[in-house]
Design a protein around this motif. Structure first.
Motif, PDB file in Angstrom:
ATOM      1  N   MET A   1       1.033  -1.151   0.008  1.00 59.72           N
ATOM      2  CA  MET A   1       0.360   0.200  -0.350  1.00 59.72           C
ATOM      3  C   MET A   1       0.757   1.413  -0.154  1.00 59.72           C
ATOM      4  SD  MET A   1      -3.552  -0.502   0.211  1.00 59.72           S
ATOM      5  CE  MET A   1      -4.486   0.104   1.725  1.00 59.72           C
ATOM      6  N   GLU A   2       2.458   1.075   0.985  1.00 60.87           N
ATOM      7  CA  GLU A   2       2.791   2.540   0.688  1.00 60.87           C
ATOM      8  C   GLU A   2       3.307   2.923  -0.564  1.00 60.87           C
ATOM      9  OE1 GLU A   2       5.891   2.469   4.277  1.00 60.87           O
ATOM     10  OE2 GLU A   2       3.938   1.501   5.457  1.00 60.87           O
ATOM     11  N   ARG A   3       4.178   1.893  -0.964  1.00 55.63           N
ATOM     12  CA  ARG A   3       4.596   1.886  -2.491  1.00 55.63           C
ATOM     13  C   ARG A   3       3.514   2.516  -3.894  1.00 55.63           C
ATOM     14  NH1 ARG A   3       7.659  -2.660  -5.231  1.00 55.63           N
ATOM     15  NH2 ARG A   3       8.429  -1.239  -6.347  1.00 55.63           N
ATOM     16  N   GLY A   4       2.306   2.225  -3.269  1.00 50.15           N
ATOM     17  CA  GLY A   4       1.190   3.030  -4.048  1.00 50.15           C
ATOM     18  C   GLY A   4       0.795   4.218  -3.813  1.00 50.15           C
ATOM     19  N   GLU A   5       1.140   4.563  -2.886  1.00 53.08           N
ATOM     20  CA  GLU A   5       0.030   5.780  -1.350  1.00 53.08           C
ATOM     21  C   GLU A   5       0.857   6.674  -2.247  1.00 53.08           C
ATOM     22  OE1 GLU A   5      -0.555   5.669   2.056  1.00 53.08           O
ATOM     23  OE2 GLU A   5      -2.148   3.641   1.847  1.00 53.08           O
ATOM     24  N   ALA A   6       2.676   6.190  -2.238  1.00 57.11           N
ATOM     25  CA  ALA A   6       3.919   7.104  -2.842  1.00 57.11           C
ATOM     26  C   ALA A   6       3.376   7.454  -4.104  1.00 57.11           C
ATOM     27  CB  ALA A   6       4.756   6.964  -2.475  1.00 57.11           C
ATOM     28  N   LEU A   7       3.111   6.618  -5.355  1.00 56.70           N
ATOM     29  CA  LEU A   7       3.054   6.966  -6.617  1.00 56.70           C
ATOM     30  C   LEU A   7       1.596   8.158  -6.760  1.00 56.70           C
ATOM     31  CD1 LEU A   7       3.405   3.616  -8.332  1.00 56.70           C
ATOM     32  CD2 LEU A   7       5.069   5.118  -8.403  1.00 56.70           C
ATOM     33  N   VAL A   8       1.019   8.385  -5.977  1.00 55.68           N
ATOM     34  CA  VAL A   8      -0.860   8.940  -5.608  1.00 55.68           C
ATOM     35  C   VAL A   8       0.866   9.914  -5.524  1.00 55.68           C
ATOM     36  CG1 VAL A   8      -2.390   9.611  -4.652  1.00 55.68           C
ATOM     37  CG2 VAL A   8      -2.679   6.991  -5.385  1.00 55.68           C
ATOM     38  N   ARG A   9       0.776  10.293  -4.195  1.00 53.62           N
ATOM     39  CA  ARG A   9       1.488  11.262  -3.742  1.00 53.62           C
ATOM     40  C   ARG A   9       2.114  11.824  -5.518  1.00 53.62           C
ATOM     41  NH1 ARG A   9       1.289   8.606   1.462  1.00 53.62           N
ATOM     42  NH2 ARG A   9       3.336   8.222   0.996  1.00 53.62           N
ATOM     43  N   ARG A  10       2.586  11.735  -5.715  1.00 51.21           N
ATOM     44  CA  ARG A  10       3.752  12.095  -6.797  1.00 51.21           C
ATOM     45  C   ARG A  10       3.119  12.567  -7.604  1.00 51.21           C
ATOM     46  NH1 ARG A  10       7.974   7.651  -6.247  1.00 51.21           N
ATOM     47  NH2 ARG A  10       6.993   6.822  -8.005  1.00 51.21           N
ATOM     48  N   GLY A  11       1.529  12.102  -7.941  1.00 52.60           N
ATOM     49  CA  GLY A  11       0.533  12.491  -8.960  1.00 52.60           C
ATOM     50  C   GLY A  11      -0.014  13.654  -8.616  1.00 52.60           C
ATOM     51  N   ILE A  12      -0.214  13.714  -7.206  1.00 52.05           N
ATOM     52  CA  ILE A  12      -0.381  15.373  -6.627  1.00 52.05           C
ATOM     53  C   ILE A  12       0.697  16.312  -6.629  1.00 52.05           C
ATOM     54  CG2 ILE A  12      -1.495  16.191  -4.573  1.00 52.05           C
ATOM     55  CD1 ILE A  12      -2.361  13.586  -3.810  1.00 52.05           C
ATOM     56  N   GLU A  13       1.613  16.367  -6.873  1.00 48.85           N
ATOM     57  CA  GLU A  13       2.676  16.500  -5.883  1.00 48.85           C
ATOM     58  C   GLU A  13       2.729  17.372  -7.877  1.00 48.85           C
ATOM     59  OE1 GLU A  13       6.575  15.305  -4.401  1.00 48.85           O
ATOM     60  OE2 GLU A  13       5.449  15.224  -3.159  1.00 48.85           O
ATOM     61  N   ARG A  14       2.299  16.766  -8.530  1.00 48.51           N
ATOM     62  CA  ARG A  14       2.886  16.634 -10.604  1.00 48.51           C
ATOM     63  C   ARG A  14       1.478  17.841 -10.943  1.00 48.51           C
ATOM     64  NH1 ARG A  14       5.376  11.790 -11.086  1.00 48.51           N
ATOM     65  NH2 ARG A  14       3.234  10.863 -11.251  1.00 48.51           N
ATOM     66  N   GLY A  15       0.693  18.003 -10.116  1.00 48.22           N
ATOM     67  CA  GLY A  15      -0.704  18.093 -10.343  1.00 48.22           C
ATOM     68  C   GLY A  15      -1.270  17.133 -11.309  1.00 48.22           C
ATOM     69  N   GLU A  16      -1.188  16.049 -11.120  1.00 48.80           N
ATOM     70  CA  GLU A  16      -2.165  15.657 -12.323  1.00 48.80           C
ATOM     71  C   GLU A  16      -3.336  14.697 -11.425  1.00 48.80           C
ATOM     72  OE1 GLU A  16       2.372  13.353 -14.356  1.00 48.80           O
ATOM     73  OE2 GLU A  16       0.539  12.692 -12.713  1.00 48.80           O
ATOM     74  N   LEU A  17      -3.170  15.128  -9.882  1.00 47.50           N
ATOM     75  CA  LEU A  17      -4.273  14.571  -9.459  1.00 47.50           C
ATOM     76  C   LEU A  17      -4.514  16.170  -8.340  1.00 47.50           C
ATOM     77  CD1 LEU A  17      -3.726  10.890  -8.526  1.00 47.50           C
ATOM     78  CD2 LEU A  17      -5.708  11.459  -9.879  1.00 47.50           C
ATOM     79  N   PRO A  18      -6.127  16.135  -8.120  1.00 43.05           N
ATOM     80  CA  PRO A  18      -6.230  17.384  -7.440  1.00 43.05           C
ATOM     81  C   PRO A  18      -5.693  17.042  -5.654  1.00 43.05           C
ATOM     82  CG  PRO A  18      -8.201  15.770  -8.162  1.00 43.05           C
ATOM     83  CD  PRO A  18      -7.332  15.549  -8.156  1.00 43.05           C
ATOM     84  N   ALA A  19      -5.690  18.000  -5.454  1.00 46.67           N
ATOM     85  CA  ALA A  19      -4.821  18.340  -3.764  1.00 46.67           C
ATOM     86  C   ALA A  19      -5.386  17.625  -3.176  1.00 46.67           C
ATOM     87  CB  ALA A  19      -4.501  19.992  -3.876  1.00 46.67           C
ATOM     88  N   GLY A  20      -6.336  17.633  -2.765  1.00 49.15           N
ATOM     89  CA  GLY A  20      -7.238  16.520  -1.944  1.00 49.15           C
ATOM     90  C   GLY A  20      -7.253  15.419  -2.210  1.00 49.15           C
ATOM     91  N   THR A  21      -6.956  14.625  -2.866  1.00 47.10           N
ATOM     92  CA  THR A  21      -7.344  13.348  -3.874  1.00 47.10           C
ATOM     93  C   THR A  21      -6.038  12.163  -2.293  1.00 47.10           C
ATOM     94  OG1 THR A  21      -6.711  13.886  -5.794  1.00 47.10           O
ATOM     95  CG2 THR A  21      -6.231  11.517  -4.645  1.00 47.10           C
ATOM     96  N   ASP A  22      -6.820  11.749  -1.171  1.00 46.26           N
ATOM     97  CA  ASP A  22      -6.374  11.251  -0.574  1.00 46.26           C
ATOM     98  C   ASP A  22      -6.285   9.281  -0.636  1.00 46.26           C
ATOM     99  OD1 ASP A  22      -6.339   9.095   1.187  1.00 46.26           O
ATOM    100  OD2 ASP A  22      -8.642   9.353   2.350  1.00 46.26           O
ATOM    101  N   PRO A  23      -4.625   9.882  -0.808  1.00 46.11           N
ATOM    102  CA  PRO A  23      -3.725   8.694  -1.734  1.00 46.11           C
ATOM    103  C   PRO A  23      -4.168   6.626  -1.096  1.00 46.11           C
ATOM    104  CG  PRO A  23      -1.642  10.129  -1.213  1.00 46.11           C
ATOM    105  CD  PRO A  23      -3.580  10.390  -0.811  1.00 46.11           C
ATOM    106  N   HIS A  24      -4.605   6.825  -0.118  1.00 40.28           N
ATOM    107  CA  HIS A  24      -4.978   4.930   1.163  1.00 40.28           C
ATOM    108  C   HIS A  24      -6.380   5.147   0.143  1.00 40.28           C
ATOM    109  CE1 HIS A  24      -4.702   2.193   3.956  1.00 40.28           C
ATOM    110  NE2 HIS A  24      -6.050   2.769   3.931  1.00 40.28           N
ATOM    111  N   LEU A  25      -7.064   6.199   0.435  1.00 46.16           N
ATOM    112  CA  LEU A  25      -8.427   5.935  -0.404  1.00 46.16           C
ATOM    113  C   LEU A  25      -8.728   5.284  -1.714  1.00 46.16           C
ATOM    114  CD1 LEU A  25     -11.695   5.272  -0.229  1.00 46.16           C
ATOM    115  CD2 LEU A  25     -12.113   8.129  -0.318  1.00 46.16           C
TER     116      LEU A  25
END
Length: 63
Positions: A1-25
């Motif tokens: 889960m942690e690796r996937g969440e890290a990928l989501v956080r990077r997507g948020i940082e790059r602006g590919e996902l909204p800032a409020g996206t919950d990586p775990h969810l």
């Protein structure tokens, strides 16, 4: 889960996902259907399933 969440956080940082996206969810939303197929229904995990799930979940997260 942690690796996937890290990928989501990077997507948020790059602006590919909204800032409020919950990586775990988001990771749970992708892995849940896979676990359901393996543990509950026994349906096959074909080569197109994961990309389709990812597209579906990311489209929803971006909306």
């Amino acid at each position: 889960m942690e690796r996937g969440e890290a990928l989501v956080r990077r997507g948020i940082e790059r602006g590919e996902l909204p800032a409020g996206t919950d990586p775990h969810l988001l990771v749970e939303a992708i892995t849940g259907p896979l676990l359901a197929r393996v543990l509950l229904t026994g349906e096959p995990l074909d080569d197109t399933l994961v990309p389709r799930l990812v597209d579906l979940i990311l489209d929803g997260a971006r909306a």
